[in-house]
Design a protein around this motif. Sequence first.
Motif, mmCIF file in Angstrom:
data_model
loop_
_atom_site.group_PDB
_atom_site.id
_atom_site.type_symbol
_atom_site.label_atom_id
_atom_site.label_comp_id
_atom_site.label_asym_id
_atom_site.label_seq_id
_atom_site.Cartn_x
_atom_site.Cartn_y
_atom_site.Cartn_z
ATOM 1 N N UNK A 1 1.209 -0.839 0.267
ATOM 2 C CA UNK A 1 0.026 0.119 0.261
ATOM 3 C C UNK A 1 0.713 1.395 -0.556
ATOM 4 N N UNK A 2 0.297 2.294 -0.258
ATOM 5 C CA UNK A 2 1.198 3.910 -0.340
ATOM 6 C C UNK A 2 1.313 3.580 1.411
ATOM 7 N N UNK A 3 0.611 3.230 2.215
ATOM 8 C CA UNK A 3 1.179 3.334 3.632
ATOM 9 C C UNK A 3 2.600 2.516 4.083
ATOM 10 N N UNK A 4 3.145 1.495 2.922
ATOM 11 C CA UNK A 4 4.054 0.678 2.945
ATOM 12 C C UNK A 4 5.134 1.347 2.515
ATOM 13 N N UNK A 5 4.174 2.399 1.680
ATOM 14 C CA UNK A 5 5.690 3.659 0.497
ATOM 15 C C UNK A 5 6.453 4.264 1.619
ATOM 16 N N UNK A 6 5.177 4.676 1.932
ATOM 17 C CA UNK A 6 5.565 6.455 2.934
ATOM 18 C C UNK A 6 6.508 5.615 3.779
ATOM 19 N N UNK A 7 5.947 4.503 5.112
ATOM 20 C CA UNK A 7 7.459 4.498 5.640
ATOM 21 C C UNK A 7 8.104 4.052 5.484
ATOM 22 N N UNK B 1 0.374 1.529 -4.863
ATOM 23 C CA UNK B 1 1.290 2.331 -5.635
ATOM 24 C C UNK B 1 0.263 1.152 -6.989
ATOM 25 N N UNK B 2 0.895 1.966 -8.351
ATOM 26 C CA UNK B 2 0.377 2.090 -9.752
ATOM 27 C C UNK B 2 -0.048 0.188 -9.767
ATOM 28 N N UNK B 3 1.735 -0.095 -9.636
ATOM 29 C CA UNK B 3 1.435 -2.481 -9.670
ATOM 30 C C UNK B 3 0.744 -2.728 -9.033
ATOM 31 N N UNK B 4 0.058 -1.893 -8.161
ATOM 32 C CA UNK B 4 -0.598 -3.117 -6.553
ATOM 33 C C UNK B 4 -1.732 -2.874 -7.641
ATOM 34 N N UNK B 5 -2.257 -1.610 -8.260
ATOM 35 C CA UNK B 5 -3.772 -1.702 -8.444
ATOM 36 C C UNK B 5 -3.922 -2.268 -9.818
ATOM 37 N N UNK B 6 -2.937 -2.094 -10.560
ATOM 38 C CA UNK B 6 -3.027 -3.224 -11.500
ATOM 39 C C UNK B 6 -2.747 -4.687 -11.105
ATOM 40 N N UNK B 7 -2.065 -4.864 -10.116
ATOM 41 C CA UNK B 7 -2.137 -6.551 -10.106
ATOM 42 C C UNK B 7 -3.177 -6.986 -9.630
ATOM 43 N N UNK B 8 -3.941 -6.204 -8.346
ATOM 44 C CA UNK B 8 -5.494 -5.795 -7.975
ATOM 45 C C UNK B 8 -7.079 -6.591 -8.441
ATOM 46 N N UNK B 9 -6.230 -5.606 -10.118
ATOM 47 C CA UNK B 9 -6.796 -5.941 -11.253
ATOM 48 C C UNK B 9 -7.147 -7.459 -11.916
ATOM 49 N N UNK C 1 6.782 -5.036 -4.367
ATOM 50 C CA UNK C 1 7.067 -4.460 -3.563
ATOM 51 C C UNK C 1 8.793 -3.414 -4.382
ATOM 52 N N UNK C 2 9.001 -4.511 -5.825
ATOM 53 C CA UNK C 2 10.071 -4.096 -6.782
ATOM 54 C C UNK C 2 9.409 -2.872 -6.742
ATOM 55 N N UNK C 3 8.640 -2.981 -8.029
ATOM 56 C CA UNK C 3 8.506 -1.981 -8.489
ATOM 57 C C UNK C 3 7.494 -0.509 -7.869
#
Length: 165
Positions: A18-24, A151-159, A58-60
């Motif tokens: 999530x964006x929370x992870x990236x923020x941390x 992040x955009x990659x998470x959104x794509x992978x969820x879709x 996570x890498x992307x």
Amino acid sequence: MQRNELVGIYPGTFDPVTNGHVDIIQRGLQMCDRLVLAILVNIDKTPLFSPEERLEMLTVATAHLQPRVQSICFSGLLVNAARQYQAKVILRGIRAISDYEYELQMALMNRTLAPEIETLFMVPAGRYSFLSSRLVKEVFSHGGAVKDLVPPVTFEMLQKKYTKS
Ligand code: PNS
């Protein structure tokens, strides 16, 4: 590892990122020279995303932070992974007081197992204080809007995940 370099390890399930992870992660890089982003593989609950998918996500999602971050998968004890990567700090995000009890238990257990490793708690941006991977999955699976929370990659992978199943 370079001499005097402070390496941190940021462990989690990351199911999904999530964006929370990236923020941390970004905040952690203000304290540590490098961060090992460590995805736990052997958990009792079955994650939605495979270890390979979470590693890719996570890498992307953290590509803009290269070369100061490295994403890996680990199983077994976190402190063993920390030692393997010469990490002296375990980074954890605390969103609310409800997170604290569990985090405190883990920090004290990890200190018992590896006294040379410190746990560093960081607070995410207020706008992410309610955000969790579990809620992202729940909201997305019911058609709710999560695009601004991941992040955009998470959104794509969820879709992809939810159109496949
Ligand atoms: O994202 P999560 O699910 O809150 O992360 C939990 C995690 C991965 C940090 C925790 O479950 C963990 O470190 N597991 C590894 C096993 C371990 O070391 N257990 C003893 C420490 S309490």
